[in-house]
Design an enzyme around this catalytic site. Structure first.
Site, PDB file in Angstrom:
ATOM      1  N   LYS A 197      -1.479   4.732   1.486  1.00 50.68           N
ATOM      2  CA  LYS A 197      -1.685   3.322   1.168  1.00 50.68           C
ATOM      3  C   LYS A 197      -1.849   2.558   2.470  1.00 50.68           C
ATOM      4  O   LYS A 197      -0.963   2.582   3.335  1.00 50.68           O
ATOM      5  CB  LYS A 197      -0.502   2.790   0.374  1.00 50.68           C
ATOM      6  CG  LYS A 197      -0.625   1.306   0.061  1.00 50.68           C
ATOM      7  CD  LYS A 197       0.442   0.844  -0.893  1.00 50.68           C
ATOM      8  CE  LYS A 197       0.304  -0.654  -1.138  1.00 50.68           C
ATOM      9  NZ  LYS A 197       1.343  -1.165  -2.020  1.00 50.68           N
ATOM     10  N   LYS A 249      -5.229   4.300  -1.629  1.00 54.11           N
ATOM     11  CA  LYS A 249      -5.345   2.883  -1.952  1.00 54.11           C
ATOM     12  C   LYS A 249      -5.536   2.074  -0.681  1.00 54.11           C
ATOM     13  O   LYS A 249      -4.809   2.321   0.279  1.00 54.11           O
ATOM     14  CB  LYS A 249      -4.053   2.454  -2.645  1.00 54.11           C
ATOM     15  CG  LYS A 249      -3.980   1.011  -3.029  1.00 54.11           C
ATOM     16  CD  LYS A 249      -2.639   0.730  -3.643  1.00 54.11           C
ATOM     17  CE  LYS A 249      -2.564  -0.748  -3.944  1.00 54.11           C
ATOM     18  NZ  LYS A 249      -1.252  -1.148  -4.361  1.00 54.11           N
TER      19      LYS A 249
END
Ligand code: PBG
Length: 331
Positions: A197, A249
């Protein structure tokens, strides 16, 4: 002059030919719909920077969850916005807290039909907006945060979450959460690790969506956009700690990372098409600068092509409707 016998255009001549030879296809079960529920609302509240997305009431959340299940989506990812916040995010542990209550209600409504997942992070619950608790110097305290994540995971599993999604990027979070779930008897509750992330400017609209209190940024715990190899290290650690799925992400600016991760992962790979990706396409489409549906379909297809098995997207329901429409027109 003689032309080569290889003519790739042959396979592009008709819609039927293109359909036959498409290398990538989307299915509603590939899609996970992220949903927001806010305590204290009497009506769903639009999120200005995400046209078409709302903060739900408990009632509207349940209705939207049923709609999502009817479309055959793979899952839902729930985010809660509490009325009260504090330094340690207590509302995230409270069984009656907004997110745990939402999990319980949505699980009761559609828990058999799709996978009900929950965001496991403190940022919605803390008054400083960080994903963890702070130490005396105001830094995010990794291990103290993991202790709270462990309790939060159990609270979410008790409420009915089938899959928790730790999104805070604390080191060791997957191991601590797995251990806590197992100890509490939740061996079957899965962990979707937000493994790679990145600290991203594209989370902007999400801040509005969850009424974030954050001042500053998350660069001491989320990854740096400059790094590619490091994502593999994060994924390997999460796999070793027991992640059931790993996620990359954001999606669009990180398709290289997604392809790398898909290459090495021994578990299913998810990607999150985040709020800013959504907002950019909606904004350009609203101006008439791009074809909305074509841009949405292309963006999601590219994420699948790069290697995602599951895609979190705010367009999940609309995409599933479009898929059903295409299917229907051929019968
Ligand atoms: C953290 C979390 C965030 C998102 C999902 N989980 C925000 C952040 O890390 O800053 C962003 C999702 C999006 O932008 O759509 N709880």
């Amino acid at each position: 002059m003689s032309y080569p016998q290889h003519r790739p255009r042959r396979l592009r001549t008709t819609p039927a030919m293109r359909r036959l030879t498409a290398e990538t296809r989307l299915h509603p079960a590939d899609l996970i719909l992220p949903m927001f529920v806010r305590e204290g609302l009497d009506a769903p509240q639009p999120i200005t920077s995400m046209p078409g997305v709302v903060q739900h009431t408990f009632d509207s959340l349940r209705r939207a969850a049923v709609e999502a299940a009817e479309r055959g989506l793979g899952g839902l990812m729930l985010f809660g916005i509490p009325e009260q916040r504090d330094a340690v995010g207590s509302a995230g542990l409270d069984p009656e807290g907004v997110l745990n209550r939402a999990i319980r209600e949505v699980h009761a409504e559609v828990g058999e039909d799709l996978v009900v997942m929950s965001d496991l992070c403190l940022d919605e619950f803390t008054d400083h907006g960080h994903c963890g608790v702070l130490d005396a110097q105001g830094r995010v305290d990794n291990d103290a945060t993991n202790e709270i994540y462990a309790q939060m995971a159990v609270a979410q599993a008790e409420a009915g979450s089938a899959m928790v999604g730790p999104s805070g990027m604390m080191d060791g979070q997957i191991a601590v959460i797995r251990q806590a779930l197992d100890t509490a008897g939740f061996q079957d509750t899965a962990v979707l690790a937000y493994a790679a992330k990145y600290a991203s400017a594209f989370y902007g609209p999400f801040r509005e969506a969850v009424d974030s209190q954050l001042v500053g940024d998350r660069r001491t715990y989320q990854m740096d956009a400059a790094n590619r190899r490091e994502a593999l290290r994060e994924v390997e650690l999460d796999l070793a700690e027991g992640a059931d799925l790993v996620m990359v992400k954001p999606a669009m600016s990180y398709l290289d990372i997604l392809a790398d991760v898909a290459e090495i992962s021994t578990v299913p790979v998810a990607a999150y098409q985040i709020s800013g990706e959504y907002a950019m396409i909606e904004a350009a489409a609203a101006q008439g600068w791009i074809n909305r549906r074509a841009a949405i379909e292309e963006s999601v297809l590219s994420i699948k092509r790069a290697g995602a098995d599951s895609i979190l997207t705010y367009w999940a329901v609309e995409l599933a409707d479009w898929m059903a429409e295409k299917q229907g027109s051929r019968r």
